[in-house]
Scaffold this motif. Structure first.
Motif, PDB file in Angstrom:
ATOM      1  N   LYS A  34       1.285  -0.908   0.572  1.00 45.22           N
ATOM      2  CA  LYS A  34      -0.355   0.204  -0.038  1.00 45.22           C
ATOM      3  C   LYS A  34       0.850   1.164  -0.062  1.00 45.22           C
ATOM      4  O   LYS A  34       1.921   1.410   0.225  1.00 45.22           O
ATOM      5  CB  LYS A  34      -0.861  -0.022   1.504  1.00 45.22           C
ATOM      6  CG  LYS A  34      -1.910  -1.092   1.037  1.00 45.22           C
ATOM      7  CD  LYS A  34      -2.982  -1.046   2.650  1.00 45.22           C
ATOM      8  CE  LYS A  34      -4.107  -1.985   2.172  1.00 45.22           C
ATOM      9  NZ  LYS A  34      -5.062  -1.728   3.364  1.00 45.22           N
ATOM     10  N   GLU A  37      -2.661   6.976   0.287  1.00 45.58           N
ATOM     11  CA  GLU A  37      -3.526   8.342  -0.935  1.00 45.58           C
ATOM     12  C   GLU A  37      -3.639   9.516   0.081  1.00 45.58           C
ATOM     13  O   GLU A  37      -3.281  10.256   0.344  1.00 45.58           O
ATOM     14  CB  GLU A  37      -4.946   7.938  -0.751  1.00 45.58           C
ATOM     15  CG  GLU A  37      -5.874   8.443  -1.835  1.00 45.58           C
ATOM     16  CD  GLU A  37      -7.279   7.933  -2.293  1.00 45.58           C
ATOM     17  OE1 GLU A  37      -8.376   8.561  -2.794  1.00 45.58           O
ATOM     18  OE2 GLU A  37      -7.651   7.338  -0.756  1.00 45.58           O
ATOM     19  N   LYS A  44      -1.131  13.678   2.636  1.00 49.51           N
ATOM     20  CA  LYS A  44      -2.366  12.171   2.658  1.00 49.51           C
ATOM     21  C   LYS A  44      -3.054  13.206   3.522  1.00 49.51           C
ATOM     22  O   LYS A  44      -3.287  13.791   4.376  1.00 49.51           O
ATOM     23  CB  LYS A  44      -1.017  12.310   4.141  1.00 49.51           C
ATOM     24  CG  LYS A  44       0.459  11.495   3.225  1.00 49.51           C
ATOM     25  CD  LYS A  44       1.480  10.843   4.554  1.00 49.51           C
ATOM     26  CE  LYS A  44       2.071  11.249   5.160  1.00 49.51           C
ATOM     27  NZ  LYS A  44       2.829  10.633   6.312  1.00 49.51           N
ATOM     28  N   LYS A  55      -5.550   7.640   5.736  1.00 48.13           N
ATOM     29  CA  LYS A  55      -6.033   6.837   4.296  1.00 48.13           C
ATOM     30  C   LYS A  55      -4.890   5.695   3.342  1.00 48.13           C
ATOM     31  O   LYS A  55      -3.847   6.817   2.107  1.00 48.13           O
ATOM     32  CB  LYS A  55      -6.357   7.619   3.292  1.00 48.13           C
ATOM     33  CG  LYS A  55      -7.708   6.773   2.759  1.00 48.13           C
ATOM     34  CD  LYS A  55      -8.346   7.414   1.752  1.00 48.13           C
ATOM     35  CE  LYS A  55      -9.932   6.208   0.948  1.00 48.13           C
ATOM     36  NZ  LYS A  55     -11.236   7.379   0.709  1.00 48.13           N
ATOM     37  N   ILE A  57      -4.132   2.838  -0.157  1.00 49.06           N
ATOM     38  CA  ILE A  57      -5.147   2.460  -0.854  1.00 49.06           C
ATOM     39  C   ILE A  57      -3.847   1.211  -1.403  1.00 49.06           C
ATOM     40  O   ILE A  57      -2.133   1.788  -1.313  1.00 49.06           O
ATOM     41  CB  ILE A  57      -5.126   3.039  -2.280  1.00 49.06           C
ATOM     42  CG1 ILE A  57      -3.672   4.177  -1.983  1.00 49.06           C
ATOM     43  CG2 ILE A  57      -6.377   3.993  -1.909  1.00 49.06           C
ATOM     44  CD1 ILE A  57      -4.203   5.094  -4.131  1.00 49.06           C
ATOM     45  N   HIS A  63       0.413   3.122 -10.493  1.00 51.55           N
ATOM     46  CA  HIS A  63       0.897   4.190  -9.279  1.00 51.55           C
ATOM     47  C   HIS A  63       2.479   3.977  -9.803  1.00 51.55           C
ATOM     48  O   HIS A  63       3.806   4.440  -9.429  1.00 51.55           O
ATOM     49  CB  HIS A  63       1.144   3.590  -7.933  1.00 51.55           C
ATOM     50  CG  HIS A  63      -0.143   3.839  -7.343  1.00 51.55           C
ATOM     51  ND1 HIS A  63      -1.376   3.079  -7.329  1.00 51.55           N
ATOM     52  CD2 HIS A  63      -1.552   4.850  -7.816  1.00 51.55           C
ATOM     53  CE1 HIS A  63      -2.589   3.645  -6.853  1.00 51.55           C
ATOM     54  NE2 HIS A  63      -2.258   4.832  -7.156  1.00 51.55           N
TER      55      HIS A  63
END
Length: 154
Positions: A34, A37, A44, A55, A57, A63
């Motif tokens: 991860k 986000e 952030k 959070k 993701i 990415h």
């Protein structure tokens, strides 16, 4: 001739992509890695329900190849549990984690690349620095192997 030029462009892009860290897609236990986000300002997003307070993701192929996320911290996979030993292990994982994304594609190029290619296998750097990736080209319905040279330090 036009097809040969297009093939050369595609192979050059795959050769370039082979230098990105596809091993950050999943950890050694096959659990997706991860990142935080970010909002439109690149900050952030707070999330009190997340173990780190922000959070998170799952990392996607887009990415990894996108320059927008260059040098973006890849989060260590945390173990579940509320006991002191699990908390200590997770804190150590976060403290010693230096993983960062290294993509260099523009946003449009990254989006197109992620739509076109799938990663079927990635051999992360071996002790000699050798790395290879097996890409599946969904547009041409074929596999392409990308080899990266060695990064051996004497």
């Amino acid at each position: 001739m036009k097809q040969a030029i297009n093939n050369l462009k595609d192979y050059a892009e795959l050769a370039w992509a082979s230098y990105f860290y596809f091993d950050f897609l999943k950890d050694s236990n096959n659990i997706p890695r991860k990142i935080y986000e970010l909002n439109k300002q690149g900050q952030k997003i707070k999330d009190e329900n997340s173990p780190r307070g922000y959070k998170e993701i799952e990392i996607t192929l887009e990415h990894i190849v996108n320059q927008k996320y260059y040098n973006h911290e890849v989060l260590a996979s945390l173990e579940k549990g509320d006991d002191i030993f699990t908390k200590m292990k997770n804190e150590a994982k976060d403290s010693f984690n230096l993983d960062k994304l290294n993509g260099e594609f523009s946003e449009i190029q990254a989006k197109n690349f992620a739509q076109r290619y799938k990663i079927y296998f990635h051999q992360a750097n071996t002790l000699s620095g050798f790395s290879a990736t097996l890409f599946y080209d969904t547009q041409e319905d074929r596999f392409v192997v990308g080899f990266r040279g060695t990064e051996y330090r004497f």
